[in-house]
Motif scaffolding. Structure first.
Motif, PDB file in Angstrom:
ATOM      1  N   ARG A  27      14.666  76.330   7.576  1.00  0.00           N
ATOM      2  CA  ARG A  27      14.299  77.742   7.640  1.00  0.00           C
ATOM      3  C   ARG A  27      13.730  78.207   8.971  1.00  0.00           C
ATOM      4  N   ARG A  33      18.450  85.757  11.793  1.00  0.00           N
ATOM      5  CA  ARG A  33      17.247  86.379  11.207  1.00  0.00           C
ATOM      6  C   ARG A  33      16.617  87.273  12.280  1.00  0.00           C
ATOM      7  N   LYS A  34      17.079  88.501  12.362  1.00  0.00           N
ATOM      8  CA  LYS A  34      16.703  89.383  13.477  1.00  0.00           C
ATOM      9  C   LYS A  34      15.212  89.603  13.570  1.00  0.00           C
ATOM     10  N   LEU A  35      14.573  89.822  12.439  1.00  0.00           N
ATOM     11  CA  LEU A  35      13.144  90.125  12.459  1.00  0.00           C
ATOM     12  C   LEU A  35      12.350  88.906  12.943  1.00  0.00           C
ATOM     13  N   LEU A  36      12.712  87.723  12.399  1.00  0.00           N
ATOM     14  CA  LEU A  36      12.027  86.503  12.836  1.00  0.00           C
ATOM     15  C   LEU A  36      12.222  86.293  14.334  1.00  0.00           C
ATOM     16  N   ARG A  47       5.489  84.475  10.361  1.00  0.00           N
ATOM     17  CA  ARG A  47       6.566  84.125   9.447  1.00  0.00           C
ATOM     18  C   ARG A  47       6.930  82.635   9.540  1.00  0.00           C
ATOM     19  N   ASN A 248      18.328  74.316   2.844  1.00  0.00           N
ATOM     20  CA  ASN A 248      17.267  75.238   2.455  1.00  0.00           C
ATOM     21  C   ASN A 248      16.617  74.756   1.165  1.00  0.00           C
TER      22      ASN A 248
ATOM     23  N   GLU B 286      19.321  84.422   2.295  1.00  0.00           N
ATOM     24  CA  GLU B 286      18.924  83.408   3.264  1.00  0.00           C
ATOM     25  C   GLU B 286      17.465  83.031   3.087  1.00  0.00           C
ATOM     26  N   VAL B 301      20.514  92.123   6.453  1.00  0.00           N
ATOM     27  CA  VAL B 301      19.869  91.452   7.573  1.00  0.00           C
ATOM     28  C   VAL B 301      18.473  91.090   7.107  1.00  0.00           C
ATOM     29  N   GLU B 302      18.147  89.835   7.300  1.00  0.00           N
ATOM     30  CA  GLU B 302      16.920  89.366   6.677  1.00  0.00           C
ATOM     31  C   GLU B 302      15.836  89.128   7.717  1.00  0.00           C
ATOM     32  N   ALA B 303      14.642  89.231   7.276  1.00  0.00           N
ATOM     33  CA  ALA B 303      13.495  89.090   8.188  1.00  0.00           C
ATOM     34  C   ALA B 303      13.443  87.683   8.801  1.00  0.00           C
TER      35      ALA B 303
END
Lengths: 303, 303
Positions: A27, A33-36, A47, A248, B286, B301-303
């Motif tokens: 993970r 994972r755009k935000l991450l 996160r 995962n 995800e 789209v995920e964080a």
């Protein structure tokens, strides 16, 4: 018997033919994972912290750490993430990058014996990654492709794995520190990809005597109910001799398939890990009660 | 390639190395079902009718029919049940009894080529069951135990299977009409039982060139979350070459594990059976969404 020992400053994990399967949590990876990615690039690791905790609670034995963020200073961020994760947990890490400078930055701050993810059979990768693996006394994931791409012929992939193992030996890295990824192709596109992997796992264990790993979820790409395909794949790969996977752990079907396969391989002594995990799950009914977990614990006489 | 053809008057099912796994529904069996036993003994077959329907809807390819009720007229009840089930469905049947007269009663009314369940390596069984199998042109399940019981040594079980195949040949029954049950012991009691079965499936296919079956659920006896163990077992057995099982199709985890294994063995052409079954199941997320089925279809789209 081939044991691959990976460690942190306090804890060892051993990947081996006669040991429980090792789950490497995937993970901590900003890819897709755009935000991450934005948060990590801005120095916000909240996160990452929650992903560490969630994966450990879900049963991961190791964690993969990747900081592949476009246009960011990947070596610096990877090193910072490695330090952070090691401050949070004792589980050993896999240090994951396609950039050699980032691998070195991560290795230079890592406490213990890391798993480097990864080298391929490409000449430039062999000649840059393997010296690092040797310098830091690490183990390495060896991906069985080379300059010609990914062969559909499992014999070619086997020979690439052999080449990497031999080249590692030239650098003083023993075969037990090379964990081969036989490459898992989407079954929807390559109908033989499952059997290719099962055959390769078997041969890699019997002939090359190396441990194996894979990015398991690729196999179900494009299909519905991906966790169902991935779960069956994990059990079948373990039956074929696979000894670890980067996956995962938050997907319960996959973890159940892995733990069940450990039981059936005789790698869960007295089934204690299974029993600890599931003792609150009552036995399934005999009858139409497809969701047996709702039943009372005591098996009733059924119609 | 060994194909075992089982048929009804209208429909054939083929058990084979390069074919989808065959699920033989186990539910029409009064053993341990007191109410069903009492009803069948009294001539009330309403529950048999609903069990036929439920198993077919759940995806069974064949149905096992057993009428083993203590103190009842088993031959008459088995014959009646066989006739009833054949009036309800075209899927081929497995006729299941430990009483030879009941097997004959069932076979005498059966339309098509049945699977006789079962013969063992015991002399008296071989000498009474095999002539019946030949007389009715049936196929037979061969259980790999004999007068000495069930050996813990898989080599002994293999040799018993070979003996049954050879004896069947003496009666004019070809090896393709012998489906070997390598015997599945509870993994909680016999830690090697999983690997014994996997090795035997492999050898039975490669050396004896016969199809295989088993009563799968025995492997999880005494453990919690039995369906989880059974599902992993089915996927692993299929990876090892098992080609059919007598099991409960109402357990969705087990059916999903079997269908996933078919996909991964390349036995579900273009994954069409999988896609048809699961196309309404959206892809897993995800992230922390362990129960991905609640997600919207479109991957966000995920964080």
């Amino acid at each position: 018997m081939t044991d691959t020992v990976i460690s942190s400053h306090k804890k060892e994990v051993v990947i081996g033919f006669e040991r429980p399967f090792v789950v490497i949590g995937e993970r901590i990876n900003p890819t897709g994972r755009k935000l991450l990615a934005a948060e990590m690039a801005a120095g916000d690791f909240s996160r990452v912290i929650s992903d560490v905790q969630a994966q450990l609670e879900a049963g991961a034995h190791m964690l993969d750490v990747n900081a592949g963020i476009p246009l960011a200073d990947e070596p610096a961020i990877l090193a910072e993430t490695v330090k952070l994760v090691q401050s949070l947990t004792d589980v050993p890490l896999s240090i994951d990058s396609s950039i050699v400078a980032a691998l070195e930055a991560g290795l230079s701050v890592y406490k213990g014996k890391a798993l480097v993810n990864s080298v391929t059979g490409e000449e430039d990768r062999l000649e840059t990654v393997l010296p690092l693996v040797k310098k830091y006394g690490a183990a390495v994931v060896a991906i069985s492709n080379d300059e010609t791409g990914i062969s559909q012929d499992p014999n070619v992939r086997f020979e690439i794995a052999r080449k990497i193992v031999n080249r590692a030996a030239d650098y003083g890295i023993p075969a037990c520190d090379v964990v081969v990824d036989p490459l898992v192709m989407p079954i929807g596109a390559v109908p033989t990809s499952g059997r290719q992997v099962f055959e390769l796992c078997h041969r890699l264990q019997k002939e090359l005597k190396v441990n194996t790993t894979c990015g398991a979820s690729n196999v179900s790409f494009g299909l519905p109910n991906r966790n169902g395909v991935n779960a069956a794949f994990m059990s079948m790969a373990i039956a074929s001799g696979m000894t670890s996977a980067i996956t995962n752990p938050l997907h319960t079907e996959i973890m159940t398939a892995i733990m069940g396969a450990d039981v059936l391989m005789g790698h869960d002594q007295d089934c204690m890990r299974w029993i600890r995990k599931f003792r609150e799950v009552p036995p399934a009914g005999e009858g139409g009660e497809v969701r047996g977990r709702r039943e009372t614990r005591r098996r009733r006489v059924e119609a």
